[in-house]
Design a protein around this motif. Structure first.
Motif, PDB file in Angstrom:
ATOM      1  N   SER A 277       0.849  -1.177   0.000  1.00 19.03           N
ATOM      2  CA  SER A 277       0.000   0.000   0.000  1.00 19.03           C
ATOM      3  C   SER A 277       0.898   1.245   0.000  1.00 19.03           C
TER       4      SER A 277
ATOM      5  N   ASP B  15      -8.540  -5.362  -6.116  1.00 19.09           N
ATOM      6  CA  ASP B  15      -8.261  -4.352  -5.094  1.00 19.09           C
ATOM      7  C   ASP B  15      -9.139  -3.132  -5.340  1.00 19.09           C
TER       8      ASP B  15
ATOM      9  N   HIS C 196       0.220  -6.718  -7.349  1.00 21.67           N
ATOM     10  CA  HIS C 196      -1.079  -6.070  -7.143  1.00 21.67           C
ATOM     11  C   HIS C 196      -2.201  -7.087  -7.256  1.00 21.67           C
TER      12      HIS C 196
ATOM     13  N   ASN D  41      -9.468  -0.671  -3.142  1.00 17.01           N
ATOM     14  CA  ASN D  41      -8.905   0.450  -2.388  1.00 17.01           C
ATOM     15  C   ASN D  41      -7.852   1.147  -3.245  1.00 17.01           C
TER      16      ASN D  41
ATOM     17  N   SER E  29      -7.847  -9.088  -3.168  1.00 19.78           N
ATOM     18  CA  SER E  29      -8.139  -7.721  -2.770  1.00 19.78           C
ATOM     19  C   SER E  29      -6.914  -7.079  -2.112  1.00 19.78           C
ATOM     20  N   HIS E  30      -7.118  -5.899  -1.551  1.00 23.60           N
ATOM     21  CA  HIS E  30      -6.022  -5.146  -0.954  1.00 23.60           C
ATOM     22  C   HIS E  30      -5.472  -5.823   0.299  1.00 23.60           C
TER      23      HIS E  30
ATOM     24  N   ALA F   7       0.866  -3.284  -4.158  1.00 25.28           N
ATOM     25  CA  ALA F   7      -0.325  -2.424  -4.210  1.00 25.28           C
ATOM     26  C   ALA F   7       0.012  -0.945  -4.050  1.00 25.28           C
TER      27      ALA F   7
END
Length: 694
Positions: free
Chosen positions: A559, A634, A630, A636, A665-666, A583
């Protein structure tokens, strides 16, 4: 996928050591009993509803989804989209009962399972399915449990009773993306205490752009879309209404153009509603009182800041005598003020106001020196006197409280304890989570003239005298602190160290809990402060840790940490020699409004800052190995962030690697983190020459 590494296998099997731990603990109004969610053990992911008797210490399973609805429990595709997205917002991946709501005496609890609603009689452990019109989400009972409100197909319904929100094309009874992800508000409807009315959020997302998600591994499936508030663009139009079944509805009136964000809302009695609203840049936060009969509002307090009002959970808070507690920051300390008068001194960094407890005093969570620690205090709002309720290094917090009962969670490098304090004494609250496999001992230090919090972890058994490649394991973004005396956050880092790295972590300026000045150093630009601080900390640590080989420095993160990892090799290849970026939000102009604009302002007003923080134009500068990772589901940080950087790198002729994760997902659920770690390890070992120590 079966993990061959024992630690990764254990981490995946235990949900990163979370399965079997109690959560969502709710105490009865008389503090005699508690309801909570927990699975049956450390390798069981399915969360069930339990009742705990504080007097006897007896616990009882009152709702088991594998008995109530065994056919679909654990199938994420069976969840209504609104529930699936909320679980993503709160980073909840365990199947079973995700949340519940109960009457004040805990006699009844309601919960959703795969779009179905159940009412549980907690005395008998009997659950009854309630009729609903469509896949349902977020059920909440009125005071006596006779009527349950829930959301279905974006409308607010009652069972019994039927639809209560208008048919106007808006979403009713839910919190919008910005509220859930960035503002801390997870719900969108609230019962009046007498059960005759509902306060409900009306959310119009029609002006927002759509984000689309397709699963390339399953081209037969249609793509999914949802409205996303992109920096500089429109936000959802959020209104609050009082809905009266069979009667007139009333809209609460405030300047929604100037104060579009609803941070919190709720009833303060049948004749009053309190709500907290903020302007778009979150430099002004108001506490308003509202008349549910007329919809009129009046300002009770205003908190202002020239940078941004850093959210302090639990504030603003109106006390029983009408005085209002707000956050009050100085350059050196996060504090609280009562009707504008500061109560706390600069030795405290207040992190949360839990609420009133004994003798009108306030429970607060705060640091009182070392930012790696957090303690629980009682604060007298009349004198400012403090009573410290926890001792020893660690992160101590309040999980629940009522009358003379306090449930504390104390996490130190020696372990985790959930302690229930009552008038009769202290006891452990039932916890079935797996024991942590080892007790890492990070070497913590504050370095440079900025006092940057840092940690160094060596492989277990490392004796010194031999150089190790350095792995900077980083987050570095606002809102999250990494350096803390809390054991879970060091488990994976120790595993990385045992693979042959000296693992370094640094909380650069912009991260929380050191001081407001420390946090606000990133105002209107993220990248420069972060890169400067991380490099300075590495050099300072290298001067006192001779085994750190600063000629072999890798960086990894997820992130915001993924953003920093890519930033590091693009802009400081002289320091960083390889990066694994998971991500990463590579262009904050494509990220959400509430988070991004709080720190960077509007793109239209700060184009230079947004351009300076964007990584796309840096692509031709890449000279170091870069692995981009990634999840393609995702919602977000959309996968387009990674794909745009990869496209730019390809156009510039710069070799790099991309690991796409279909359907992920994230939050990397279901062992995803461990699978990714194995891929990262292969990449970083190859590029940095690490050899395992164990």
């Amino acid at each position: 996928m079966t993990h061959t590494d024992p630690y990764l296998a254990l981490s995946a099997a235990t949900g990163r050591f979370s399965y079997g731990a109690p959560r969502a603990v709710t105490l009865a109004s008389d503090a005699s009993r508690a309801l909570f969610l927990r699975s049956t053990g450390s390798t069981d992911p399915v969360e069930r509803l339990w009742l705990y008797d504080l007097a006897t210490g007896r616990e009882q399973l009152v709702a088991d989804p594998l008995v109530i609805a065994p056919e679909r429990t654990g199938d994420a595709s069976a969840l209504p989209p609104l529930e699936r997205r909320l679980r993503e917002r709160i980073r909840l991946w365990a199947p079973g009962i995700g949340s519940f709501a109960a009457t004040g005496d805990l006699a009844q609890a309601v919960f959703a399972l795969d779009g179905r609603i159940f009412r549980c009689d907690t005395a008998t452990g009997t659950s009854t399915e309630l009729p609903v019109v469509a896949p349902a989400f977020d059920p909440r009972p009125n005071a006596d449990g006779s009527v349950v409100a829930y959301v279905a197909d974006g409308a607010l319904h009652l069972t019994p009773g039927g639809r209560v929100s208008p048919e106007d094309g808006a979403l009713w009874g839910v919190a919008e993306f910005a509220a859930q992800e960035e503002l801390g508000r997870l719900r969108g409807h609230w019962w009046a205490p007498d059960g005759t009315a509902l306060l409900a959020a009306r959310v119009d997302e029609s002006a927002l752009p759509l984000r689309h998600f397709a699963d390339p591994a399953h081209p037969e499936l249609a793509p999914e879309s949802f409205a996303y508030p992109q920096a500089g663009g429109p936000n959802a139009d959020v209104q609050l209404w009082v809905l009266r079944p069979g009667g007139a509805s009333t809209r609460l009136v405030w300047d929604t153009e100037l104060f579009p964000y609803v941070m919190a809302a709720g009833w303060e009695g049948d004749g009053e509603i309190l709500l907290t609203v903020a302007d778009r840049l979150q430099q002004n936060v108001l506490l308003l009182t509202a008349d549910p009969a007329t919809g009129g509002t009046r300002e009770l307090s205003r908190t202002e800041d020239e940078f941004w009002v850093d959210p302090l959970p639990g504030t603003p808070l109106r006390l029983a005598d009408g005085r209002v507690l707000t956050s009050s920051d100085t350059p050196a300390a996060r504090g609280v003020a009562l009707d504008g008068k500061i109560l706390t001194d600069e030795r405290l960094q207040v992190r949360r106001v839990v609420g009133p407890w004994r003798d009108g005093r306030l429970l607060i969570e705060a640091g009182d020196g070392d930012p790696a620690d957090q303690h629980v205090f009682l604060l007298d709002p009349n004198t400012g006197a403090l009573e410290k309720l926890t001792e020893g290094a660690g992160v101590h917090g309040v999980a629940a409280h009522a009358e003379d009962v306090l449930l504390l969670t104390s996490a130190s490098l020696d372990g985790i304890r959930r302690e229930l304090r009552t008038a009769a004494g202290s006891t452990d609250f039932p916890d079935l989570a797996a024991e942590l496999p080892y007790r890492p001992r990070p070497q913590l230090a504050r370095v440079t003239d900025l006092g940057l919090p840092t940690a160094v972890l060596y492989p277990r058994g490392h004796r010194g005298g031999s150089k190790l490649p350095v792995l900077l394991d980083v987050y570095g973004g606002p809102g999250f602190q990494v350096i803390a005396n809390e054991p879970r956050r060091w488990q994976l880092k120790q595993w990385w160290a045992d693979q042959g790295f000296a693992v370094v972590t640094v909380d650069n300026r912009g991260t929380p809990f050191v001081s407001p000045d420390f946090t606000r150093a990133i105002f209107r630009r993220f990248s420069q402060v972060a890169i400067d601080d991380q490099v300075a900390a590495l050099q300072a640590l290298g001067a006192v840790h001779p085994d750190l080989d600063l000629e072999r420095v890798g960086v990894r993160g997820w992130s915001y940490g993924g953003y920093f990892a890519a930033l590091a090799v693009l802009r400081r290849p002289d320091v960083f020699h390889a990066a694994s970026a998971g991500a990463p939000p590579t262009d904050f102009r494509l990220y959400d409004t509430a988070y991004t604009e709080r720190y960077l302002g509007l793109p239209q007003e700060n184009p230079e800052g947004y351009a300076a923080d964007c990584l796309i134009d840096d692509a031709p500068a890449l000279t170091r190995p870069l692995l981009l990772i990634h999840g393609l589901a995702d919602d977000n940080v959309h996968p387009s962030h990674t794909l745009l950087l990869s496209e730019a790198l390809t156009r510039a002729g710069r070799a790099h690697s991309v690991l796409p994760l279909p359907g992920t997902s994230h939050m990397l659920p279901d062992g995803g983190l461990e699978r990714v770690a194995e891929q990262e390890l292969e990449f970083l070992r190859r590029e940095l020459g690490a050899t395992p120590s164990l």
